[in-house]
Each structure stands twice: as structure tokens, then as C-alpha cells.
Design an enzyme around this catalytic site. Sequence first.
Site, PDB file in Angstrom:
ATOM      1  N   TYR A  40       3.694  -6.405  10.643  1.00 29.53           N
ATOM      2  CA  TYR A  40       2.998  -6.010   9.410  1.00 29.53           C
ATOM      3  C   TYR A  40       3.560  -6.766   8.202  1.00 29.53           C
ATOM      4  O   TYR A  40       2.815  -7.307   7.377  1.00 29.53           O
ATOM      5  CB  TYR A  40       3.163  -4.500   9.228  1.00 29.53           C
ATOM      6  N   LYS A  43       1.644  -9.395   5.722  1.00 28.96           N
ATOM      7  CA  LYS A  43       1.479  -9.139   4.289  1.00 28.96           C
ATOM      8  C   LYS A  43       2.184 -10.198   3.440  1.00 28.96           C
ATOM      9  O   LYS A  43       1.754 -10.488   2.318  1.00 28.96           O
ATOM     10  CB  LYS A  43       1.991  -7.735   3.949  1.00 28.96           C
TER      11      LYS A  43
END
Length: 245
Positions: free
Chosen positions: A153, A157
Site C-alpha cells: 500500500y 501511494k
Amino acid sequence: MTDAGKIAIVTGAARGIGREICRELLDAGMTVVGVDINDALFAEAVKALGSPQTLEFRKLDVTDSAAFEALVDDVVAKYGRIDVLVNNAGITRDGLLMRMSDEDWELVLKVNLFSAFYGTRAAAKYMVRQRGGSIINMSSYSGREGNRGQANYAASKAGMIGLTKTTAKELAGKAVRCNAVAPGFIETEMTAVLPQQAKDIALSLIPMKTMGQPADIAKAVRFLASDDSKYITAQVISVDGGMHT
Ligand code: NAD
């Protein structure tokens, strides 16, 4: 052009932050095409947004590059232009990196990051021709700082930030802007599933000592989508109660 009458596409629009982004852009007078993989949520989302004439939902898996391009082409064929693209769809598949499967690594990168590239490339060709547009990418505090249990993740990002700055630099001369929003810890179904211990740790890191609401993020997106931010590009705006400084 003024914000009223702009045509916007929002991904991951059926719930959470995406749904609130739709609400803000509709309130600004824009026509909104909300896309989501989960079409079972559409009826409820339309109702929650007050069933305006200027809103439609379409099913799309944002990891499907050809389908994403076809959707953008179709929106432009129907409405004549595309002014705003919000790459908001995202998922988590948390786990410590030594135990993380290739599948969980790849899926999160595909949904959170690859999709934004597909959508941006598809929309940019029209925005450049129109000489105007605003692309907003949903990053995260995790992408700025890293976060234990979120190798996939956080990498996705952080990738959003690189994509944002590069898109901004390539398209600035054509009056197409690209910015990112980096939410902190926001009260949605994504965070509702976290164990209490993880929530307590996250809360202890927030100077404002409270979780954010989806509307807090949506209002920042509205500003970046609007001509009010017409001289702002290549930026990452944190909306996180003071976590990132
Ligand atoms: P959410 O899980 O409530 O909503 C995400 C939406 O994306 C869902 O409607 C889901 O169906 C959709 N989606 C998932 N995969 C998709 C795909 N392949 N194609 C199309 N749609 C897909 O999440 P949220 O909390 O509203 O998060 C929205 C965005 O904000 C995400 O990018 C997330 O990473 C980011 N974010 C959230 C937080 C937070 O604390 N909630 C913090 C930082 C960043």
C-alpha cells in the site's frame, strides 16, 4: 470556464471518500460520472447523493486499462469534454513484508497505482486538446512515511506522488494540472475493519487526536478540481490532522 458545467470522473465512487467527492463536485455544479467495480452499491450511493440528474454511475474495474480508456472515450463522446479526473479507487491487503504474497503485492499496486496511470493517460489526451483539466490522485500518509504492515500500500501511494509530479510537469504547459491528496486516518469502511489496537496506534499519531471524515478529504479535492486552485500543480496536500509536517 467556471466550475459549473465541468465534467468529472471519480473512481471508487460508490462509498467512502469517493462518494463524498461526488457530493462535493455535484455541489460545485459539475456533472459527475462515478465509477466503481462494486455496482451493488450504486443504487444506495445515488440515493445518498440525492439522485441528481447530473450524476451517473458506471461499472469499471480500474485495473483494466482498455476498459478505462473506453470509459473515458465514452464520457467525452457523450458530454463533449472531460475536465476533472479523480483517481480515488484503492484497496488494502495488509501484512508484514516477509509474509506478503506476490498476489497481494501485485493486486494493491495494480488497483491503487497502475489504474491512475491508465486513467490519466486516457484523460490527458482530451485535456491537452481542450487546454485545460485537473487530475487529482489519492495518495496517503502511508505513502509519504511508510507504514508497518503496508509495504504494498505504501509503495502504491508513494508511486502516486511520483506519478502526480511527473504528470504535472509534462502537462503544465497545456494548462492541465495534477495534484495529490494525502489523507491520514479517515473514518470509512476501509479503516473500520482494522483491529482496535491498530486504531489506537494510529490515533496516538494524530496531533488533532481524532480521525478525519470523508468530507474533509472531499473538500480538498473540490478545491483542487476547481479553478480556485488554477495556479496550483504538482503538489501533495496532506489532510491528516497534522501528522505530516
Ligand atoms: P473504501 O474501501 O471505503 O472505498 C474504496 C472504493 O473503491 C470502494 O467503493 C471499492 O468498491 C472501490 N474499488 C476497489 N477496487 C476497485 C477497482 N478495481 N475498480 C474500481 N473500483 C474499485 O475506501 P476509502 O477509505 O473511501 O478510500 C478511498 C481512497 O482513499 C483509497 O485510495 C484509499 O487508499 C485512500 N485513503 C484512505 C484512507 C482512510 O483512512 N480511509 C487513508 C489514506 C488514503
